[in-house]
Write a protein that holds these residues in place. Structure first.
Motif, PDB file in Angstrom:
ATOM      1  N   THR A 118       0.821  -1.203   0.000  1.00 36.57           N
ATOM      2  CA  THR A 118       0.000   0.000   0.000  1.00 36.57           C
ATOM      3  C   THR A 118       0.859   1.258   0.000  1.00 36.57           C
ATOM      4  OG1 THR A 118      -0.060   0.081   2.408  1.00 36.57           O
ATOM      5  CG2 THR A 118      -1.752  -1.244   1.314  1.00 36.57           C
ATOM      6  N   LEU A 119       0.198   2.381  -0.252  1.00 39.86           N
ATOM      7  CA  LEU A 119       0.879   3.668  -0.201  1.00 39.86           C
ATOM      8  C   LEU A 119       1.357   3.957   1.222  1.00 39.86           C
ATOM      9  CD1 LEU A 119       1.675   6.118  -1.913  1.00 39.86           C
ATOM     10  CD2 LEU A 119      -0.507   7.183  -1.278  1.00 39.86           C
ATOM     11  N   GLY A 120       0.558   3.534   2.197  1.00 39.52           N
ATOM     12  CA  GLY A 120       0.959   3.725   3.587  1.00 39.52           C
ATOM     13  C   GLY A 120       2.249   2.998   3.910  1.00 39.52           C
ATOM     14  N   LEU A 121       2.414   1.796   3.365  1.00 41.64           N
ATOM     15  CA  LEU A 121       3.645   1.046   3.564  1.00 41.64           C
ATOM     16  C   LEU A 121       4.823   1.785   2.931  1.00 41.64           C
ATOM     17  CD1 LEU A 121       5.246  -1.461   4.397  1.00 41.64           C
ATOM     18  CD2 LEU A 121       4.554  -2.521   2.235  1.00 41.64           C
ATOM     19  N   PHE A 122       4.594   2.363   1.750  1.00 39.40           N
ATOM     20  CA  PHE A 122       5.662   3.097   1.058  1.00 39.40           C
ATOM     21  C   PHE A 122       6.154   4.265   1.911  1.00 39.40           C
ATOM     22  CE2 PHE A 122       6.762   6.812  -1.535  1.00 39.40           C
ATOM     23  CZ  PHE A 122       7.886   6.317  -2.199  1.00 39.40           C
ATOM     24  N   TRP A 123       5.221   5.082   2.423  1.00 37.19           N
ATOM     25  CA  TRP A 123       5.620   6.244   3.209  1.00 37.19           C
ATOM     26  C   TRP A 123       6.257   5.822   4.531  1.00 37.19           C
ATOM     27  CZ3 TRP A 123       6.353  10.369   0.727  1.00 37.19           C
ATOM     28  CH2 TRP A 123       5.519  10.757  -0.330  1.00 37.19           C
ATOM     29  N   HIS A 395     -12.561   0.887   0.432  1.00 39.38           N
ATOM     30  CA  HIS A 395     -11.950   0.567  -0.861  1.00 39.38           C
ATOM     31  C   HIS A 395     -10.427   0.594  -0.782  1.00 39.38           C
ATOM     32  CE1 HIS A 395     -15.303   0.097  -3.642  1.00 39.38           C
ATOM     33  NE2 HIS A 395     -15.936   1.031  -2.946  1.00 39.38           N
ATOM     34  N   THR A 396      -9.881   0.137   0.322  1.00 42.25           N
ATOM     35  CA  THR A 396      -8.431   0.065   0.470  1.00 42.25           C
ATOM     36  C   THR A 396      -8.096  -1.095   1.379  1.00 42.25           C
ATOM     37  OG1 THR A 396      -6.457   1.218   1.276  1.00 42.25           O
ATOM     38  CG2 THR A 396      -8.520   1.711   2.375  1.00 42.25           C
ATOM     39  N   SER A 397      -6.884  -1.588   1.242  1.00 47.05           N
ATOM     40  CA  SER A 397      -6.434  -2.650   2.142  1.00 47.05           C
ATOM     41  C   SER A 397      -5.821  -2.075   3.414  1.00 47.05           C
ATOM     42  CB  SER A 397      -5.404  -3.540   1.440  1.00 47.05           C
ATOM     43  OG  SER A 397      -4.306  -2.784   0.990  1.00 47.05           O
ATOM     44  N   GLU A 398      -5.684  -0.760   3.482  1.00 44.46           N
ATOM     45  CA  GLU A 398      -5.214  -0.097   4.703  1.00 44.46           C
ATOM     46  C   GLU A 398      -6.428   0.150   5.599  1.00 44.46           C
ATOM     47  OE1 GLU A 398      -1.673   2.648   4.100  1.00 44.46           O
ATOM     48  OE2 GLU A 398      -2.680   2.854   2.166  1.00 44.46           O
ATOM     49  N   LEU A 399      -6.832  -0.890   6.284  1.00 38.65           N
ATOM     50  CA  LEU A 399      -8.101  -0.866   7.008  1.00 38.65           C
ATOM     51  C   LEU A 399      -8.162   0.215   8.080  1.00 38.65           C
ATOM     52  CD1 LEU A 399      -8.614  -4.724   7.398  1.00 38.65           C
ATOM     53  CD2 LEU A 399      -9.666  -3.192   5.726  1.00 38.65           C
ATOM     54  N   GLN A 400      -7.016   0.551   8.646  1.00 43.28           N
ATOM     55  CA  GLN A 400      -7.009   1.547   9.710  1.00 43.28           C
ATOM     56  C   GLN A 400      -7.437   2.926   9.210  1.00 43.28           C
ATOM     57  OE1 GLN A 400      -4.386   0.341   8.229  1.00 43.28           O
ATOM     58  NE2 GLN A 400      -2.877   1.930   7.841  1.00 43.28           N
ATOM     59  N   LYS A 401      -7.436   3.107   7.891  1.00 40.28           N
ATOM     60  CA  LYS A 401      -7.831   4.397   7.314  1.00 40.28           C
ATOM     61  C   LYS A 401      -9.337   4.478   7.078  1.00 40.28           C
ATOM     62  CE  LYS A 401      -3.445   5.448   5.006  1.00 40.28           C
ATOM     63  NZ  LYS A 401      -2.797   5.779   3.709  1.00 40.28           N
TER      64      LYS A 401
END
Length: 527
Positions: A118-123, A395-401
């Motif tokens: 995910t983008l969160g993982l990238f940052w 609509h994302t796999s970053e569930l915490q968002k």
């Protein structure tokens, strides 16, 4: 720019980066410890300082033991990468990186990996990984002393660490041990210690000598009640939890199809053998139980229900949309194996082949279907758009968002799609007038959807896992030829049962007689 830093000695670098790792890569750990301090009272805040210092000393000691002048940057850099990735997933999913998670990662397909990139993982990797690594590589190490003097310094530093840790243990050891005993989950949250320890545990288990293969049911044969051929379908769901099934009292109608069936037995208190697929599927299909399935590779070396069914004369199938291999090698000796593993494959894509097998069966047939079901974190990808009954969805796999309701909406839609899938199989079975027909659906394990900040499954050992990860849906539809079994099964529908009963109940339902059958683990023979 780093010439002013007093960290030229690699011993100082170890200590400084230990402080960084302990302080900035352990959010879940410190959150749990902080909650413990709150419960114990404000005067225990000093305990947090002591524990922080102890944690730093232990990590520094470990790095000192495994590193030397020429390797220290590499080892610290590796720890930063491990801690960075682990921190992101531990924080976003509220899990620990235990040996079960390592086992799951070992069996993860590229399709599943994509959902977690995910983008969160990238940052997170940029800030917690790349940036500290850049700083580490900019720091220049002071030239090491001659070998004997350097060795003396190494042992002196290690001795100081042992001295401090020993002193802390004498003074505060009882409080530290009590804290970990009071909240057993804390010990699984230490980063990067837990991921490394879990990887070592997994590796040691994988390297264990292969045990002797255990044959089960070599004497198996059809019993006297097998008067006509059977088609029996066992559907193993993925990450479905009983709490979100309408048939179990959920307020939403997530079973609009299966609730129409009159000859359906729904078990309201059914529990899984494990909280990850790699444990629960092998456990349920073998004659092992939750208590006896202690090694994740036990199923490699024993016959399972599919082996026995095939041996007595069933045309046996393993059809899966959940990864490129069957968990625990349970289908390794089965003749008919088919995988649906494309990035866009939905469970419904298997229906054409399943219906064809049911329609054209010429002999006893046993189908084991492994669904992708409600596999997280991208629940919204588990069903076609026409099944988006509840919205808006995450609509994302970053569930915490996402909000908890949006996550639940997507999850519930995936349950409805599974319900539709099961109903289509029942419809195909009902059309076959030549065979006795039945279907049993149960999930491999449950799922957390944000309760207490926890997501998905397998983040904690079974005993510490929440009930929603263990309480699973289980329902049996009994068609023509299985009418006499309805009353025996229905009498048990509200009793506490588990996947321990699957193997022996299937032997009974499949009309298989063997000395390895255990009546006390057959649902149909409970008092």
């Amino acid at each position: 720019m780093f010439n002013i830093l007093p960290s030229y000695s690699y011993h100082w670098i170890i200590f400084v980066f230990s402080v960084i790792l302990v302080g900035f890569y352990n959010d879940i750990f410190w959150s749990d410890i902080y909650n413990y301090a709150i419960i114990q009272g404000n005067e225990n805040y000093f305990f947090l300082v002591v524990l922080f210092f102890t944690y730093v000393l232990i990590l520094s000691l470990c790095i000192e033991i495994v590193s030397f002048y020429f390797s220290v940057k590499f080892i610290i850099g590796l720890l930063i990468i491990i801690a960075c990735i682990s921190e992101y997933y531990m924080n976003s999913l509220d899990i620990s990186i235990n040996s079960m998670i390592i086992e799951s990662l070992w069996h993860t397909t590229f399709r599943e990996i994509r959902d977690f990139l995910t983008l969160g993982l990238f940052w997170s990797f940029l800030f917690y990984g790349v940036f500290p690594l850049w700083i580490l590589w900019q720091i220049k190490l002071k030239k090491t002393a001659p070998f004997l003097k350097a060795t003396y310094q190494k042992f002196k530093v290690i001795g100081v660490y042992f001295l401090f840790i020993g002193g802390i243990y004498i003074i505060w050891g009882g409080n530290i041990i009590f804290a970990f005993k009071s909240s057993k989950a804390i010990i699984y949250m230490t980063n990067p210690i837990t991921p490394i320890r879990s990887s070592i545990d997994f590796g040691l288990q994988a390297l264990n000598p292969k045990p002797r293969f255990i044959n089960v049911g070599l004497d198996a044969r059809f019993n006297q009640k097998h008067s006509r051929s059977n088609i029996f379908v066992l559907v193993i769901g993925e990450s479905a939890r009983a709490a979100n099934f309408y048939l179990n009292g959920y307020y939403r109608d997530t079973n609009p199809y299966m609730k129409k069936l009159t000859s359906l037995v729904n078990f309201t208190r059914f529990y899984s053998c494990g909280v990850i697929t790699a444990i629960s599927i092998p456990c349920m299909l073998t004659n092992y139980t939750h208590k006896t399935y202690k090694n994740r590779h036990q199923s490699f070396y024993i016959d399972n229900i599919m082996d026995i069914a095939q041996r007595v004369g069933y045309e046996t199938y393993w059809i899966s949309n959940n990864g490129g291999a069957c968990m625990g090698k349970v289908c390794e000796r089965i003749k008919n194996i088919k995988y649906y593993n494309g990035p866009q494959d939905l469970d419904g894509d298997m229906l054409v082949e399943i219906e064809d097998i049911i329609t054209n069966a010429k002999e006893d047939s046993f189908l084991v279907i492994n669904l992708h079901g409600s596999h997280g974190a991208s629940y919204y990808k588990r069903y076609p758009s026409g099944f988006e009954v509840f919205s808006p969805v995450c609509h994302t796999s970053e569930l915490q968002k996402c909000s908890k309701q949006d996550i639940v909406n997507a999850y519930d839609n995936s349950i409805i799609y599974t319900d539709y899938f099961l109903y289509q199989i029942v419809q195909a079975l009902e059309k076959n007038k030549k065979f006795s027909v039945a279907m049993w659906y149960l999930s491999d394990h449950g799922e957390s959807l944000g309760e207490y900040g926890e997501y998905m499954h397998g983040g904690l050992p079974y005993v510490l896992s929440p009930d929603v990860q263990k309480h699973i849906p289980s329902m049996i539809w009994l068609g023509k030829g299985f009418e006499n079994d309805y009353n025996r099964l229905n009498a048990q529908k509200d009793k506490k049962l588990s996947q321990d009963y699957v193997f022996h109940t299937l032997l009974d339902l499949l009309d298989i007689q063997t000395k390895d059958y255990q009546k006390d683990l057959d649902i149909m023979n409970q008092n």
